[in-house]
Design a protein around this motif. Structure first.
Motif, PDB file in Angstrom:
ATOM      1  N   TYR A 346       0.830  -1.214   0.000  1.00 56.79           N
ATOM      2  CA  TYR A 346       0.000   0.000   0.000  1.00 56.79           C
ATOM      3  C   TYR A 346       0.860   1.258   0.000  1.00 56.79           C
ATOM      4  O   TYR A 346       0.624   2.199  -0.782  1.00 56.79           O
ATOM      5  CB  TYR A 346      -0.918  -0.032   1.224  1.00 56.79           C
ATOM      6  N   LEU A 347       1.875   1.287   0.852  1.00 56.34           N
ATOM      7  CA  LEU A 347       2.731   2.481   0.944  1.00 56.34           C
ATOM      8  C   LEU A 347       3.510   2.721  -0.343  1.00 56.34           C
ATOM      9  O   LEU A 347       3.679   3.871  -0.768  1.00 56.34           O
ATOM     10  CB  LEU A 347       3.696   2.325   2.127  1.00 56.34           C
ATOM     11  N   ILE A 348       4.002   1.640  -0.961  1.00 50.68           N
ATOM     12  CA  ILE A 348       4.746   1.800  -2.219  1.00 50.68           C
ATOM     13  C   ILE A 348       3.822   2.329  -3.310  1.00 50.68           C
ATOM     14  O   ILE A 348       4.191   3.224  -4.075  1.00 50.68           O
ATOM     15  CB  ILE A 348       5.392   0.464  -2.627  1.00 50.68           C
ATOM     16  N   ASN A 349       2.609   1.793  -3.366  1.00 50.23           N
ATOM     17  CA  ASN A 349       1.652   2.284  -4.365  1.00 50.23           C
ATOM     18  C   ASN A 349       1.259   3.728  -4.113  1.00 50.23           C
ATOM     19  O   ASN A 349       0.935   4.464  -5.053  1.00 50.23           O
ATOM     20  CB  ASN A 349       0.410   1.397  -4.384  1.00 50.23           C
ATOM     21  N   GLU A 350       1.294   4.146  -2.863  1.00 49.39           N
ATOM     22  CA  GLU A 350       0.972   5.529  -2.515  1.00 49.39           C
ATOM     23  C   GLU A 350       2.011   6.508  -3.059  1.00 49.39           C
ATOM     24  O   GLU A 350       1.725   7.692  -3.208  1.00 49.39           O
ATOM     25  CB  GLU A 350       0.876   5.674  -0.996  1.00 49.39           C
ATOM     26  N   TRP A 357       7.910  -0.448  -9.858  1.00 48.09           N
ATOM     27  CA  TRP A 357       6.919  -1.470 -10.170  1.00 48.09           C
ATOM     28  C   TRP A 357       7.167  -2.660  -9.244  1.00 48.09           C
ATOM     29  O   TRP A 357       8.310  -3.069  -9.056  1.00 48.09           O
ATOM     30  CB  TRP A 357       7.049  -1.899 -11.627  1.00 48.09           C
ATOM     31  N   ILE A 358       6.109  -3.173  -8.650  1.00 45.71           N
ATOM     32  CA  ILE A 358       6.232  -4.343  -7.787  1.00 45.71           C
ATOM     33  C   ILE A 358       6.062  -5.599  -8.638  1.00 45.71           C
ATOM     34  O   ILE A 358       4.984  -5.829  -9.198  1.00 45.71           O
ATOM     35  CB  ILE A 358       5.190  -4.320  -6.652  1.00 45.71           C
ATOM     36  N   LEU A 359       7.139  -6.376  -8.753  1.00 45.87           N
ATOM     37  CA  LEU A 359       7.088  -7.604  -9.542  1.00 45.87           C
ATOM     38  C   LEU A 359       6.226  -8.675  -8.882  1.00 45.87           C
ATOM     39  O   LEU A 359       5.594  -9.489  -9.550  1.00 45.87           O
ATOM     40  CB  LEU A 359       8.497  -8.169  -9.740  1.00 45.87           C
ATOM     41  N   SER A 372       9.331  -7.664  -4.337  1.00 44.47           N
ATOM     42  CA  SER A 372      10.453  -7.344  -5.215  1.00 44.47           C
ATOM     43  C   SER A 372      10.097  -6.087  -5.985  1.00 44.47           C
ATOM     44  O   SER A 372       9.155  -6.079  -6.792  1.00 44.47           O
ATOM     45  CB  SER A 372      10.731  -8.501  -6.179  1.00 44.47           C
ATOM     46  N   ILE A 373      10.845  -5.030  -5.728  1.00 41.16           N
ATOM     47  CA  ILE A 373      10.527  -3.711  -6.284  1.00 41.16           C
ATOM     48  C   ILE A 373      11.489  -3.416  -7.430  1.00 41.16           C
ATOM     49  O   ILE A 373      12.710  -3.313  -7.228  1.00 41.16           O
ATOM     50  CB  ILE A 373      10.642  -2.620  -5.204  1.00 41.16           C
ATOM     51  N   ILE A 401      15.093  -4.360  -5.979  1.00 39.05           N
ATOM     52  CA  ILE A 401      15.319  -4.324  -4.539  1.00 39.05           C
ATOM     53  C   ILE A 401      14.341  -5.307  -3.910  1.00 39.05           C
ATOM     54  O   ILE A 401      13.127  -5.226  -4.130  1.00 39.05           O
ATOM     55  CB  ILE A 401      15.101  -2.919  -3.966  1.00 39.05           C
ATOM     56  N   ARG A 402      14.870  -6.266  -3.161  1.00 37.05           N
ATOM     57  CA  ARG A 402      14.009  -7.235  -2.470  1.00 37.05           C
ATOM     58  C   ARG A 402      13.859  -6.805  -1.012  1.00 37.05           C
ATOM     59  O   ARG A 402      14.846  -6.571  -0.317  1.00 37.05           O
ATOM     60  CB  ARG A 402      14.600  -8.636  -2.542  1.00 37.05           C
TER      61      ARG A 402
END
Length: 429
Positions: A346-350, A357-359, A372-373, A401-402
């Motif tokens: 949620y925070l990354i999408n914010e 992009w979240i793999l 995995s970002i 980045i994992r």
């Protein structure tokens, strides 16, 4: 607040603090040694997918066995508080609870790749008609090396006997329907389906039950490498029914660098003496093991694949970790993990930045705790920025980045701080 169906995430430090205050597992963080910087400030550790943190009791349990060695020496095999001949047995029940197995189906022994080779000796039995192994295309290198060497050792060519389950062009994740198509095309030629259950790079969790049923439908043996799954996902090995599984214990099971691995053999193979195997004396039944001059008579179940007497000093930290898992309850751990990784997602999408992009699949049923970002046009300096900020995660080439918030020792505040640092680093680029 922490009931998943009612949890409404908020992008605020107050929400993270409140979530931690209501977390029934929060106190387990105090059972681990957290890494510190040169000023003795706790670092934020999000790298349990590579090496779990040290349980505080690990030192005590290792010291206990060092004392036994010093004070009673060889008598420790039978007179220690936990006799060394039985030490691996006390780990079976808590380990079985984590992987969803019966105690007789699991054993702690050797290391992951050694166990994988031992399992393939038994369950990869190629014939001129059925000699192929199917693995995922981006399997962890150890798995790829192991299966290729086994194919070569049996007199076949990996270029002809290795089948790869690949993502579609332009995609990052493997689709089950593509595996079904591969099996329909090659199933009668495949001797073994061997999948790394949770992909180390993308964090995608492959469905054990469906893959097992598919492999068995075509008469294949089926095994899984749970290195990134054990202690992290619901494996339910007994019910899902693969022939075998192997794993390490130094990631989510927090047992120390290079720690012993684990092995599962389904109970339907427990008493099958026709299965070939490499043998050693510790796999021989205990009641006649020390007679020395009798033919090999294997212990029923996974213990029968043991080779040598167990290294007690290496098992002691595993005991410390498995006690924590047993106290917390694995289903409780998984429940927190889903919430914690969901909050990170949620925070990354914010952040709303098209460079990231979240793999990893968004569906919690298709992942463990790892995200995995992927960072467009990034290099290792992005990872270095996290390290400089006191946040330990890891980098995988070329641009991922994992991040793995481990529910036993990570907090919602850890996750919030990581997302804030990511936002800052993106702004600097």
């Amino acid at each position: 607040m922490l009931k998943e169906e009612k949890l409404q995430y908020q992008n605020t430090p107050d929400f993270a603090k409140q979530a931690d205050s209501e977390d029934p597992l929060a106190h387990f963080r105090e059972k681990f040694n957290l890494p510190r910087d040169e000023n003795s400030k706790n670092l934020i550790y999000l790298c349990g997918n590579s090496l779990g943190l040290q349980p505080k009791k690990a030192r005590d349990y290792v010291a206990e066995e060092l004392d036994n060695w010093a004070e009673i020496a060889v008598e420790g095999h039978f007179k220690a508080k936990i006799p060394w001949t039985e030490y691996h047995e006390i780990l079976a029940q808590p380990m079985a609870d984590i992987v969803g197995a019966k105690p007789g189906e699991v054993v702690i022994m050797n290391t992951l790749s050694t166990n994988l080779h031992l399992m393939m000796v038994s369950f990869y039995r190629p014939t001129p008609k059925r000699h192929k192994i199917l693995i995922e295309s981006d399997a962890f290198p150890s798995d790829s090396y192991a299966v290729k060497s086994q194919i070569h050792e049996r007199g076949y060519n990996p270029n002809e006997s290795l089948i790869l389950w690949k993502p579609r062009a332009g995609e990052d994740l493997c689709r089950l329907e593509d595996l079904e198509a591969l099996m329909e095309q090659h199933g009668e030629e495949i001797a073994l389906v061997m999948i790394g259950n949770s992909n180390y790079y993308t964090g995608q969790k492959y469905p054990i039950k469906e893959i097992t049923q598919l492999g068995h439908k075509y008469g294949c043996k089926v095994g899984f490498d749970l290195a990134h799954g054990v202690g992290n996902i619901d494996a339910d090995l007994h019910e899902n029914g693969p022939d075998f599984a192997v794993w390490c214990t130094y990631k989510y099971l927090n047992s120390g660098p290079g720690a012993l691995g684990g092995c599962f053999v389904h109970e339907r193979h427990a008493n099958d003496s026709s299965i070939p195997r490499f043998t050693g004396w510790w796999g021989h039944k205990m009641d006649s093991r020390f007679n020395m001059r009798v033919d090999f008579d294997p212990i029923p179940g996974a213990e029968g694949w043991q080779l040598s007497n167990p290294p007690i000093l290496s098992m002691a930290p595993i005991r410390a970790s498995l006690e924590i898992f047993a106290e917390a309850g694995f289903q409780n751990i998984r429940a927190k993990s889903r919430k914690l990784t969901g909050y990170l997602e949620y925070l990354i999408n914010e952040i709303k930045d098209d460079r990231i992009w979240i793999l990893t699949p968004s569906n919690p049923d298709e992942r463990g705790c790892q995200l995995s970002i992927q960072v467009k046009n990034a290099d290792r300096s992005m990872h270095d920025g996290f390290m400089q900020a006191g946040i330990i995660c890891d980098w995988r080439e070329p641009d991922v980045i994992r991040v793995a918030p481990a529910p036993l020792y990570n907090s919602f505040e850890d996750v919030y701080e990581m997302a804030q640092r990511l936002k800052q680093l993106l702004a600097q680029k």
